[in-house]
Design a protein around this motif. Structure first.
Motif, PDB file in Angstrom:
ATOM      1  N   ILE A  39    -130.845  93.028 -12.570  1.00 32.10           N
ATOM      2  CA  ILE A  39    -130.934  94.507 -12.620  1.00 32.10           C
ATOM      3  C   ILE A  39    -130.238  94.705 -14.010  1.00 32.10           C
ATOM      4  CG2 ILE A  39    -131.505  94.801 -10.371  1.00 32.10           C
ATOM      5  CD1 ILE A  39    -128.379  95.554  -9.975  1.00 32.10           C
ATOM      6  N   ALA A  40    -130.343  96.108 -14.072  1.00 30.53           N
ATOM      7  CA  ALA A  40    -129.838  96.512 -15.528  1.00 30.53           C
ATOM      8  C   ALA A  40    -128.529  97.267 -15.175  1.00 30.53           C
ATOM      9  CB  ALA A  40    -130.582  97.672 -16.203  1.00 30.53           C
ATOM     10  N   HIS A  41    -128.538  98.304 -14.263  1.00 29.98           N
ATOM     11  CA  HIS A  41    -127.339  98.898 -13.790  1.00 29.98           C
ATOM     12  C   HIS A  41    -126.837  98.734 -12.332  1.00 29.98           C
ATOM     13  CE1 HIS A  41    -129.795 100.986 -16.856  1.00 29.98           C
ATOM     14  NE2 HIS A  41    -128.607 100.945 -17.801  1.00 29.98           N
ATOM     15  N   PRO A  42    -125.818  98.971 -11.870  1.00 29.63           N
ATOM     16  CA  PRO A  42    -125.654  99.455 -10.525  1.00 29.63           C
ATOM     17  C   PRO A  42    -126.427 100.427  -9.827  1.00 29.63           C
ATOM     18  CG  PRO A  42    -123.466  99.217 -11.700  1.00 29.63           C
ATOM     19  CD  PRO A  42    -124.409  98.995 -12.574  1.00 29.63           C
ATOM     20  N   ASP A  43    -126.824 100.260  -8.568  1.00 28.12           N
ATOM     21  CA  ASP A  43    -127.702 101.281  -8.004  1.00 28.12           C
ATOM     22  C   ASP A  43    -129.316 101.094  -8.140  1.00 28.12           C
ATOM     23  OD1 ASP A  43    -128.757 102.766 -10.100  1.00 28.12           O
ATOM     24  OD2 ASP A  43    -127.537 104.360  -9.675  1.00 28.12           O
ATOM     25  N   ASP A  44    -129.546 100.058  -9.193  1.00 31.34           N
ATOM     26  CA  ASP A  44    -130.922  99.738  -9.367  1.00 31.34           C
ATOM     27  C   ASP A  44    -131.465  98.922  -8.124  1.00 31.34           C
ATOM     28  OD1 ASP A  44    -131.078 101.119 -11.803  1.00 31.34           O
ATOM     29  OD2 ASP A  44    -130.956  99.146 -12.978  1.00 31.34           O
ATOM     30  N   CYS A  69    -126.388  91.726 -12.596  1.00 32.65           N
ATOM     31  CA  CYS A  69    -126.371  93.136 -12.901  1.00 32.65           C
ATOM     32  C   CYS A  69    -125.848  93.048 -14.489  1.00 32.65           C
ATOM     33  CB  CYS A  69    -125.454  94.019 -12.217  1.00 32.65           C
ATOM     34  SG  CYS A  69    -125.842  95.825 -12.574  1.00 32.65           S
ATOM     35  N   MET A  70    -126.598  93.355 -15.511  1.00 31.18           N
ATOM     36  CA  MET A  70    -126.470  93.376 -16.669  1.00 31.18           C
ATOM     37  C   MET A  70    -125.460  94.303 -17.387  1.00 31.18           C
ATOM     38  SD  MET A  70    -127.934  90.838 -17.570  1.00 31.18           S
ATOM     39  CE  MET A  70    -127.609  91.040 -19.363  1.00 31.18           C
ATOM     40  N   SER A  71    -124.995  95.508 -16.545  1.00 28.70           N
ATOM     41  CA  SER A  71    -123.911  96.360 -16.915  1.00 28.70           C
ATOM     42  C   SER A  71    -123.182  96.821 -16.007  1.00 28.70           C
ATOM     43  CB  SER A  71    -124.465  97.418 -17.952  1.00 28.70           C
ATOM     44  OG  SER A  71    -124.970  98.323 -16.940  1.00 28.70           O
ATOM     45  N   SER A  72    -122.075  97.310 -16.074  1.00 29.60           N
ATOM     46  CA  SER A  72    -121.205  97.662 -14.925  1.00 29.60           C
ATOM     47  C   SER A  72    -121.512  99.431 -14.602  1.00 29.60           C
ATOM     48  CB  SER A  72    -119.435  97.574 -15.485  1.00 29.60           C
ATOM     49  OG  SER A  72    -119.373  98.396 -16.397  1.00 29.60           O
ATOM     50  N   GLY A  73    -122.292  99.986 -15.322  1.00 31.31           N
ATOM     51  CA  GLY A  73    -122.648 101.340 -15.376  1.00 31.31           C
ATOM     52  C   GLY A  73    -121.641 102.442 -15.521  1.00 31.31           C
ATOM     53  N   LEU A 102    -122.985  89.244  -9.511  1.00 31.41           N
ATOM     54  CA  LEU A 102    -122.337  88.959 -10.728  1.00 31.41           C
ATOM     55  C   LEU A 102    -122.632  90.246 -11.616  1.00 31.41           C
ATOM     56  CD1 LEU A 102    -120.903  87.347 -12.862  1.00 31.41           C
ATOM     57  CD2 LEU A 102    -122.940  86.058 -13.334  1.00 31.41           C
ATOM     58  N   ILE A 103    -121.632  90.875 -12.219  1.00 28.15           N
ATOM     59  CA  ILE A 103    -121.957  92.061 -12.950  1.00 28.15           C
ATOM     60  C   ILE A 103    -121.196  91.472 -14.428  1.00 28.15           C
ATOM     61  CG2 ILE A 103    -121.303  94.206 -13.367  1.00 28.15           C
ATOM     62  CD1 ILE A 103    -120.628  94.421 -10.330  1.00 28.15           C
ATOM     63  N   ILE A 104    -122.378  91.540 -15.464  1.00 27.73           N
ATOM     64  CA  ILE A 104    -121.943  91.195 -16.825  1.00 27.73           C
ATOM     65  C   ILE A 104    -121.183  92.473 -17.482  1.00 27.73           C
ATOM     66  CG2 ILE A 104    -123.061  90.575 -19.038  1.00 27.73           C
ATOM     67  CD1 ILE A 104    -123.198  88.385 -16.980  1.00 27.73           C
ATOM     68  N   GLU A 105    -120.151  92.204 -18.219  1.00 26.47           N
ATOM     69  CA  GLU A 105    -119.442  93.099 -19.030  1.00 26.47           C
ATOM     70  C   GLU A 105    -119.506  92.700 -20.501  1.00 26.47           C
ATOM     71  OE1 GLU A 105    -117.094  96.231 -17.812  1.00 26.47           O
ATOM     72  OE2 GLU A 105    -116.575  95.114 -15.926  1.00 26.47           O
ATOM     73  N   ASN A 124    -130.820  84.417 -24.338  1.00 25.49           N
ATOM     74  CA  ASN A 124    -129.882  83.440 -24.145  1.00 25.49           C
ATOM     75  C   ASN A 124    -128.649  83.412 -23.235  1.00 25.49           C
ATOM     76  OD1 ASN A 124    -130.785  82.603 -26.860  1.00 25.49           O
ATOM     77  ND2 ASN A 124    -129.337  83.805 -27.958  1.00 25.49           N
ATOM     78  N   LEU A 125    -128.572  84.661 -22.646  1.00 22.03           N
ATOM     79  CA  LEU A 125    -127.625  85.010 -21.521  1.00 22.03           C
ATOM     80  C   LEU A 125    -128.310  84.114 -20.342  1.00 22.03           C
ATOM     81  CD1 LEU A 125    -125.233  87.604 -20.609  1.00 22.03           C
ATOM     82  CD2 LEU A 125    -126.822  87.225 -18.959  1.00 22.03           C
ATOM     83  N   LEU A 126    -129.544  84.510 -19.962  1.00 24.82           N
ATOM     84  CA  LEU A 126    -130.300  83.861 -18.928  1.00 24.82           C
ATOM     85  C   LEU A 126    -130.303  82.515 -18.850  1.00 24.82           C
ATOM     86  CD1 LEU A 126    -133.108  86.836 -18.577  1.00 24.82           C
ATOM     87  CD2 LEU A 126    -130.828  86.421 -17.198  1.00 24.82           C
TER      88      LEU A 126
END
Length: 158
Positions: A39-44, A69-73, A102-105, A124-126
């Motif tokens: 997911i891109a953001h928390p709550d997705d 999750c790709m960002s912390s929102g 896991l939340i990526i920052e 690359n990250l994935l």
């Protein structure tokens, strides 16, 4: 004759409903799989994937589901609160433990509705996360991945 047509409509609707209900029993289910929800953001996870997560995390399915999750929102400075909310939501939706979130920052993946993330950086990250030995694997053999299924948005979401 006009009333006969109207009387026949409920029978046709019921037959179509019965037919489609039988089709849904034939769809493949994930069982005993290692599944990652990207997911891109928390709550997705709650807004777009709650029914999917509830189905995949049923104990009888035997799946191990994780969320990446790709960002912390943190666009509005609420990143810490949103991270906590994501973990609580994930637990309510059936994930096994908090470590499965896991939340990526990363500055390459800012929490923004206007920024498009670079596909190569995301790829690359994935690859690093799910197939870390892929670069060193000979091209004649398939890379070994740490997940069986990756679920995410449609191609235009990221």
């Amino acid at each position: 004759m006009y009333w006969l047509t109207w009387a026949f409509i409920p029978l046709v609707v019921f037959a179509l409903w019965l037919y489609t209900a039988q089709l849904s029993n034939g769809f493949p289910l994930f069982q005993g799989k290692r599944i990652c929800l990207l997911i891109a953001h928390p709550d997705d996870e709650a807004m777009f994937f709650a029914p999917t997560l509830l189905a995949l995390t049923r104990p009888e399915q035997g799946n191990h589901v994780k969320i990446l999750c790709m960002s912390s929102g943190n666009a509005d400075g609420l990143g810490d609160v949103r991270k906590q909310e994501l973990v609580k939501s994930a637990m309510m939706l059936g994930l096994r433990n908090e470590d499965d979130v896991l939340i990526i920052e990363d500055k390459n993946f800012p929490d923004s509705m206007t920024t498009t993330w670079h596909p190569r950086l995301l790829s690359n990250l994935l690859t690093t996360a799910f197939a870390p030995k892929m670069a060193s694997t000979p091209s004649t053999s398939a890379p070994v991945a740490s997940i069986d299924v990756l679920i995410t948005f449609d191609p235009t979401a990221f």
